[in-house]
Design an enzyme around this catalytic site. Sequence first.
Site, mmCIF file in Angstrom:
data_model
loop_
_atom_site.group_PDB
_atom_site.id
_atom_site.type_symbol
_atom_site.label_atom_id
_atom_site.label_comp_id
_atom_site.label_asym_id
_atom_site.label_seq_id
_atom_site.Cartn_x
_atom_site.Cartn_y
_atom_site.Cartn_z
ATOM 1 N N ASN A 190 101.881 26.959 17.489
ATOM 2 C CA ASN A 190 102.402 27.904 16.484
ATOM 3 C C ASN A 190 103.843 27.641 16.044
ATOM 4 O OD1 ASN A 190 103.075 28.768 19.075
ATOM 5 N ND2 ASN A 190 103.051 30.927 18.541
ATOM 6 N N GLY A 265 101.122 28.328 26.319
ATOM 7 C CA GLY A 265 99.802 28.199 25.700
ATOM 8 C C GLY A 265 98.894 29.313 26.186
ATOM 9 N N SER A 266 97.593 29.051 26.161
ATOM 10 C CA SER A 266 96.632 30.107 26.472
ATOM 11 C C SER A 266 96.469 30.273 27.987
ATOM 12 C CB SER A 266 95.278 29.756 25.847
ATOM 13 O OG SER A 266 94.812 28.552 26.421
ATOM 14 N N GLU A 288 103.979 30.443 30.287
ATOM 15 C CA GLU A 288 104.185 31.469 29.257
ATOM 16 C C GLU A 288 102.882 31.548 28.476
ATOM 17 O OE1 GLU A 288 106.578 33.461 28.802
ATOM 18 O OE2 GLU A 288 108.096 32.580 30.100
HETATM 19 P P1 NAD Z 1 96.329 25.894 24.258
HETATM 20 O O1 NAD Z 1 96.353 26.428 25.645
HETATM 21 O O2 NAD Z 1 95.016 25.606 23.644
HETATM 22 O O3 NAD Z 1 97.183 24.544 24.150
HETATM 23 C C1 NAD Z 1 98.550 24.490 24.462
HETATM 24 C C2 NAD Z 1 98.919 23.065 24.837
HETATM 25 O O4 NAD Z 1 98.228 22.715 26.036
HETATM 26 C C3 NAD Z 1 98.552 22.013 23.787
HETATM 27 O O5 NAD Z 1 99.607 21.080 23.683
HETATM 28 C C4 NAD Z 1 97.320 21.363 24.399
HETATM 29 O O6 NAD Z 1 97.154 20.027 24.007
HETATM 30 C C5 NAD Z 1 97.639 21.433 25.880
HETATM 31 N N1 NAD Z 1 96.473 21.333 26.760
HETATM 32 C C6 NAD Z 1 95.199 21.714 26.491
HETATM 33 N N2 NAD Z 1 94.409 21.475 27.553
HETATM 34 C C7 NAD Z 1 95.202 20.947 28.511
HETATM 35 C C8 NAD Z 1 94.968 20.503 29.850
HETATM 36 N N3 NAD Z 1 93.757 20.563 30.403
HETATM 37 N N4 NAD Z 1 96.011 20.015 30.554
HETATM 38 C C9 NAD Z 1 97.257 19.973 30.011
HETATM 39 N N5 NAD Z 1 97.526 20.367 28.753
HETATM 40 C C10 NAD Z 1 96.508 20.859 28.017
HETATM 41 O O7 NAD Z 1 97.148 26.961 23.384
HETATM 42 P P2 NAD Z 1 97.366 26.969 21.803
HETATM 43 O O8 NAD Z 1 96.063 27.320 21.170
HETATM 44 O O9 NAD Z 1 98.104 25.770 21.369
HETATM 45 O O10 NAD Z 1 98.375 28.207 21.679
HETATM 46 C C11 NAD Z 1 97.944 29.524 21.640
HETATM 47 C C12 NAD Z 1 98.198 30.236 22.953
HETATM 48 O O11 NAD Z 1 99.563 30.065 23.340
HETATM 49 C C13 NAD Z 1 98.001 31.734 22.818
HETATM 50 O O12 NAD Z 1 97.318 32.234 23.952
HETATM 51 C C14 NAD Z 1 99.423 32.264 22.761
HETATM 52 O O13 NAD Z 1 99.567 33.610 23.130
HETATM 53 C C15 NAD Z 1 100.125 31.326 23.693
HETATM 54 N N6 NAD Z 1 101.571 31.329 23.452
HETATM 55 C C16 NAD Z 1 102.379 31.907 24.387
HETATM 56 C C17 NAD Z 1 103.766 31.980 24.169
HETATM 57 C C18 NAD Z 1 104.679 32.631 25.180
HETATM 58 O O14 NAD Z 1 105.888 32.420 25.121
HETATM 59 N N7 NAD Z 1 104.162 33.432 26.116
HETATM 60 C C19 NAD Z 1 104.302 31.444 22.993
HETATM 61 C C20 NAD Z 1 103.448 30.854 22.058
HETATM 62 C C21 NAD Z 1 102.084 30.796 22.301
#
Ligand code: NAD
Length: 523
Positions: A190, A265-266, A288
Site C-alpha cells: 500500500n 503485512g497480513s 505490524e
Molecule cells: P502480504 O502479507 O500479502 O504481503 C506482505 C509482504 O510479505 C510482501 O512483500 C510479500 O511478498 C511478502 N510475503 C508473502 N509471503 C511471504 C512469505 N511466505 N515469506 C516472506 N514474505 C512473504 O500483505 P499485503 O497484501 O502486501 O498487505 C496488506 C496487509 O498488510 C494488510 O493485512 C494490512 O493491514 C497490513 N499492513 C499493516 C500495517 C501496519 O503497520 N500494521 C501497515 C500496512 C499494511
Amino acid sequence: MIRSDARRFYALRKVRPVAGKSNGPVDRHVEREEHHPMNYVTQADRMLIGGELVHASNGAFDLSIDPATEEVIGRVPRATVEDVDRAIRAADAAWPEWFALTPLARSRAMRDFGKALRARSEEILKVEVADTGNTITPMRGDVGFAVDSLDYYAGLAHELKGQTIPSTHENLHITLREPYGVVVRIAPFNHPLMFAVARTAAALAAGNAIVVKAPETSPLSAMILSQIARDALPPGIFNVVTGDGRTVGNALVQHPLVKRIAFIGSPQTGRAIQRAAAEVGVKHVSLELGGKNPFIAFPDVDPERIAEAAVRGMNFAWQGQSCGSTSRLLVHADIYDAVLERVVEKVRAIRLGDPQSPETGMGPVNSRVQLEKVLSFFESAKTDGARLMTGGKRPDGPMFERGYWVEPTVYADVEPGMRLWQEEVFGPILSVGKWRSFEEAVEKANSTEYGLTAAVWTNDINDALRMVRKIRAGHTWINGSSAHFIGVPFGGMKSSGIEREEGIEEMLGYTETKTINIMLPKG
Ligand code: NAD
C-alpha cells in the site's frame, strides 16, 4: 502489479532473455535503455545488491501493471535464492564498518540519503501512484514522511545508550547496545517506498545493514530507491530485492545470517514468517499486521463532525487499503441515523477516477486479488443481512471497464456475527453498527481478533479516557483518526502484531544488549 510472466514481456518486446546469465552490475552512471517501451512509467529496473544495480542472476523479470488500466508499466527483476544470498552476504560484510562510524557520521549519511530522496520526490510520486492506484494528493506525503523518519532516527542515534547497574559496589556492571548486523525488512503493497525507507531508518541508525524486500504488486518505486541508495550510502548497507514472497521472502527469512526480521503485512503471512523462522533458527521477528479498527462515536458530538472524521479515517484516498483504517464505525443509537445519513452523503460524493489527477478522491484497488477479495465481501454482506447504503458493486462507465475498480461502499446495521465485522477487508468498505450502553460499545469494539487502532469521539474527557483504557488496541485517538505522528509508537495488540514502530523503541528493537562485568581488584 506483477504478472509473473517474463515470457510475455519478451514476446511483447520481441527480445529474448539471456538464459541463466546475469546482466550483472552496470556502470554507475550509464543505464542501459533498451527493452523499455515508452509507456513504462520508469526505466529503472535493477535491484541493489552490494552497491551494484543488478538484474536477477537468471535474467528473469516480473511485470508491473497499472491497476487503473491493467497496462504493463514497468518491470522488476525476479530475484533468485542466489540473489538473496548475495544481498545478505553483502549486508553482513558491510555492517561492521557502518556500526564503527560515530553516530554523527551515520546520521549525516542518513540525512544525505533523505535529501537525495527528496530531490527525486516528484518522479517517485508519479511512479508510486501509477503502480499502487493510490491517489496523488495524499501520496505527496509519503516521501516526506520517509525523509522525516530518516531525520528523526538520525537525530536519535546518540540515544543508543547502555546502562551502569549498581549490582556490586566494588565492580562495574555496564551494558552496551549492539546491532543485530543484518536486518531484513519485508514491505506491503500500500505504501511501498514509505515503508521501505521510514521503516528501515531506525535499523540503520542502530548500525545495521538492510535488505529490503519490495511487494510483488507495487515494486517499481523500489527500482528508483535502489539508484538513490546506491549513490547515498556505502555499498552493502542498503540492499533491495524484488520477487515473490514464497521464494524471495522465505529465502530472506530462513537465511542463516539473518536473525532480525521486520515485517509489515497480513496476519497470515506474519504467522507464516514466524513459522518459517522458527524452523531454522532462533530469530527476532517483529510484526505490524492488519486491523479491523473501531471508531466509537458518543452522542454528545455533532453528527457532521463524526461523519467527516469517520470518512477521513477510512482512507478512501487509497481505497481503504490501510491497516489503520477505521472500518467499523460504532455509533450511539441517539445519533445513529443522523451520522449514517451524513456518512453516506460524503461517501457518495467521493469521485472515482484517474489517480494521477488531484481532483480524484479514490482510485482502483491494488490488484486483481484485492478486487476479488472486496467483491467477495459484497457477497457475504448480502448473505449475512447487512444493509447496503451505497456502493457494493463495480462502477459503471467505459473508464471502469478495465482496471480494478469498485465503488466506495457503506453498510449499515453490521453486527459482530457478520464476516464484515470480523475480517479485515483492506478495501473501501465502511461498516456501521449501533450501541446503546458504554459496556455494549466496549464489548463490540473488542469483539474481533484484531487490536491495531481505535478512535473515540466525545467531548467528555472522562468517557474518552475510560473507553480508551478498556479497548484492546495499540494505537488510539481521542477526537482524531488516521494520523501517524513521527516519534509516537505505532503497533498492534492481539493478532495485529508484536512490538511498536515509529518511536525510540523501534530503534532499540534493532539492537541486542551486551553486558560487561568489570571485576576490579580488591582494596
Ligand atoms: P502480504 O502479507 O500479502 O504481503 C506482505 C509482504 O510479505 C510482501 O512483500 C510479500 O511478498 C511478502 N510475503 C508473502 N509471503 C511471504 C512469505 N511466505 N515469506 C516472506 N514474505 C512473504 O500483505 P499485503 O497484501 O502486501 O498487505 C496488506 C496487509 O498488510 C494488510 O493485512 C494490512 O493491514 C497490513 N499492513 C499493516 C500495517 C501496519 O503497520 N500494521 C501497515 C500496512 C499494511
